[in-house]
Design an enzyme around this catalytic site. Sequence first.
Site, PDB file in Angstrom:
ATOM      1  N   TRP A 102       0.680  -1.179   0.156  1.00  0.00           N
ATOM      2  CA  TRP A 102       0.076   0.068  -0.089  1.00  0.00           C
ATOM      3  C   TRP A 102       0.909   1.281   0.061  1.00  0.00           C
ATOM      4  O   TRP A 102       0.561   2.284  -0.731  1.00  0.00           O
ATOM      5  CB  TRP A 102      -1.031  -0.022   1.076  1.00  0.00           C
ATOM      6  CG  TRP A 102      -2.124  -1.014   0.944  1.00  0.00           C
ATOM      7  CD1 TRP A 102      -2.405  -2.123   1.616  1.00  0.00           C
ATOM      8  CD2 TRP A 102      -2.970  -0.905  -0.117  1.00  0.00           C
ATOM      9  NE1 TRP A 102      -3.486  -2.589   1.171  1.00  0.00           N
ATOM     10  CE2 TRP A 102      -3.941  -2.186   0.170  1.00  0.00           C
ATOM     11  CE3 TRP A 102      -3.491  -0.259  -1.248  1.00  0.00           C
ATOM     12  CZ2 TRP A 102      -5.004  -2.347  -0.526  1.00  0.00           C
ATOM     13  CZ3 TRP A 102      -4.388  -0.420  -2.148  1.00  0.00           C
ATOM     14  CH2 TRP A 102      -5.236  -1.571  -2.028  1.00  0.00           C
ATOM     15  N   ASP A 173      -1.345   6.640   6.331  1.00  0.00           N
ATOM     16  CA  ASP A 173      -2.418   5.809   5.718  1.00  0.00           C
ATOM     17  C   ASP A 173      -2.887   4.873   6.877  1.00  0.00           C
ATOM     18  O   ASP A 173      -1.934   3.870   6.947  1.00  0.00           O
ATOM     19  CB  ASP A 173      -1.974   5.014   4.415  1.00  0.00           C
ATOM     20  CG  ASP A 173      -2.932   4.046   3.861  1.00  0.00           C
ATOM     21  OD1 ASP A 173      -4.000   4.078   4.603  1.00  0.00           O
ATOM     22  OD2 ASP A 173      -2.680   3.558   2.837  1.00  0.00           O
ATOM     23  N   LYS A 197     -12.073  -1.626   6.638  1.00  0.00           N
ATOM     24  CA  LYS A 197     -11.132  -2.469   7.452  1.00  0.00           C
ATOM     25  C   LYS A 197     -11.780  -2.435   8.951  1.00  0.00           C
ATOM     26  O   LYS A 197     -12.241  -3.238   9.525  1.00  0.00           O
ATOM     27  CB  LYS A 197      -9.902  -2.369   7.409  1.00  0.00           C
ATOM     28  CG  LYS A 197      -9.130  -3.011   6.172  1.00  0.00           C
ATOM     29  CD  LYS A 197      -9.271  -2.128   4.787  1.00  0.00           C
ATOM     30  CE  LYS A 197      -8.617  -3.126   3.651  1.00  0.00           C
ATOM     31  NZ  LYS A 197      -7.975  -1.873   2.733  1.00  0.00           N
TER      32      LYS A 197
HETATM   33  C1  LIG Z   1      -7.396  -1.303   1.699  1.00  0.00           C
HETATM   34  C2  LIG Z   1      -6.339  -0.276   1.735  1.00  0.00           C
HETATM   35  C3  LIG Z   1      -6.182   0.613   0.945  1.00  0.00           C
HETATM   36  C4  LIG Z   1      -7.078   1.239  -0.363  1.00  0.00           C
HETATM   37  O1  LIG Z   1      -8.252   1.285   0.136  1.00  0.00           O
HETATM   38  P1  LIG Z   1      -9.513   1.375  -1.061  1.00  0.00           P
HETATM   39  O2  LIG Z   1     -10.547   1.695  -0.326  1.00  0.00           O
HETATM   40  O3  LIG Z   1      -9.812   0.021  -1.851  1.00  0.00           O
HETATM   41  O4  LIG Z   1      -9.045   2.514  -1.941  1.00  0.00           O
HETATM   42  C5  LIG Z   1      -5.082   1.644   1.122  1.00  0.00           C
HETATM   43  N1  LIG Z   1      -4.180   1.447   2.117  1.00  0.00           N
HETATM   44  C6  LIG Z   1      -4.294   0.673   2.948  1.00  0.00           C
HETATM   45  C7  LIG Z   1      -3.308   0.239   4.157  1.00  0.00           C
HETATM   46  C8  LIG Z   1      -5.357  -0.284   2.893  1.00  0.00           C
HETATM   47  O5  LIG Z   1      -5.434  -1.454   3.713  1.00  0.00           O
END
Ligand SMILES: *Cc1c(COP(=O)(O)O)cnc(C)c1O
Length: 361
Positions: A102, A173, A197
């Site tokens: 990511w 993030d 998540k």
């Molecule tokens: C799932 C995830 C993303 C991407 O998320 P989307 O909502 O599918 O764009 C980005 N960063 C992390 C750490 C993630 O777990």
Amino acid sequence: MNDVFNFSAGPAMLPHDVMVWAKDEFLNWRDSGSSVMEVSHRGKDFREVAAEAEQDLRDLLAVPDNYHVLFTHGGGRGQFAAVPLNLSAADQTSLHLVTGSWSKGAVSEASKFNHAKVVGEVAEKDGLRYVPKPAFDESMADAAYYHFCPNETVDGIEFNWLPESGDVPLVADMSSTILSRPLNIKDYGVIYAGAQKNIGPSGLSVVIVRDDLVGKARQETPSIFDYALLAESDSMYNTPPTFSWYLAGLVFKWLKGQGGLSVIDKRNEEKANLLYAEINNTGFYRSNVHPDNRSRMNVPFQLANPELDNLFLEQAEQAGLMALKGHRFVGGMRASIYNAMPINGVVALVEFMQEFERTHG
Ligand SMILES: *Cc1c(COP(=O)(O)O)cnc(C)c1O
């Protein structure tokens, strides 16, 4: 039904209580005769829900008054673009610590909009992956921001320290780790997370951004990504993902009811310790992440004999342990054990792993 545990990495399971609350008022919300997803986001009732969700999130994370909390669209990846557009000019540099897939994705998106520079990358020693601690030097001081991902969902790599960034604002993030432990919000310029998540259903992203970083968006920034427009309009510049926002609000209430993030933190620690103890036990299972960087939220593990992978996954499903297949980049298994996963689910998984080893070891 009751004995099924869902280890999906995202969209992930939600707390059982929350699903029951939502079900109970699904068809007739607040005696309106309508579902919450059928009413105007500008109506008094929805605005109350929206404001309460924001306040509960602020309480849970102790968000200081000089931070905006935005409820918006586009998931985590939307913020891969929104961050460079809001925080940097085209000729500026953004710094990136790359610890997995990511944070790597964030670099390629940022490179469309600024000079994205990788200052440190996940490394490997004795077959174990770990996060380096890059030194900060003067050549980095005029960067617009420093991006990192404290929990890599795919790789199962987590770290609980802050990269050294001088006065450069940190952007985190936290898609798969937000609300898993208390945070010191003041350490960050921006925190963002896709909801699916550890917050609620997909479709929503939450952005926590310090005042002084709002209002600097580039002229060409799409309006729906402009932090200033979102802040001025209470995240209602356009129609927000109302159902996801409402459901996230129920999750925040549930978290408060559990005793808040220090209680959740201990529970997450306990869950992860149980699972890693089993993985470390005999060599039948293993992890390729250094013990200092093993994620408490996403636990990838491998069988010493990968030919047994499919059998493991099949029998796990028969035992009610769902979605344990590892990410397609990584293979093996992955158990995502976010806040909503009860300790019973982890105990059931560990018992299954012991039984599988006994019969196939
Ligand atoms: C799932 C995830 C993303 C991407 O998320 P989307 O909502 O599918 O764009 C980005 N960063 C992390 C750490 C993630 O777990």
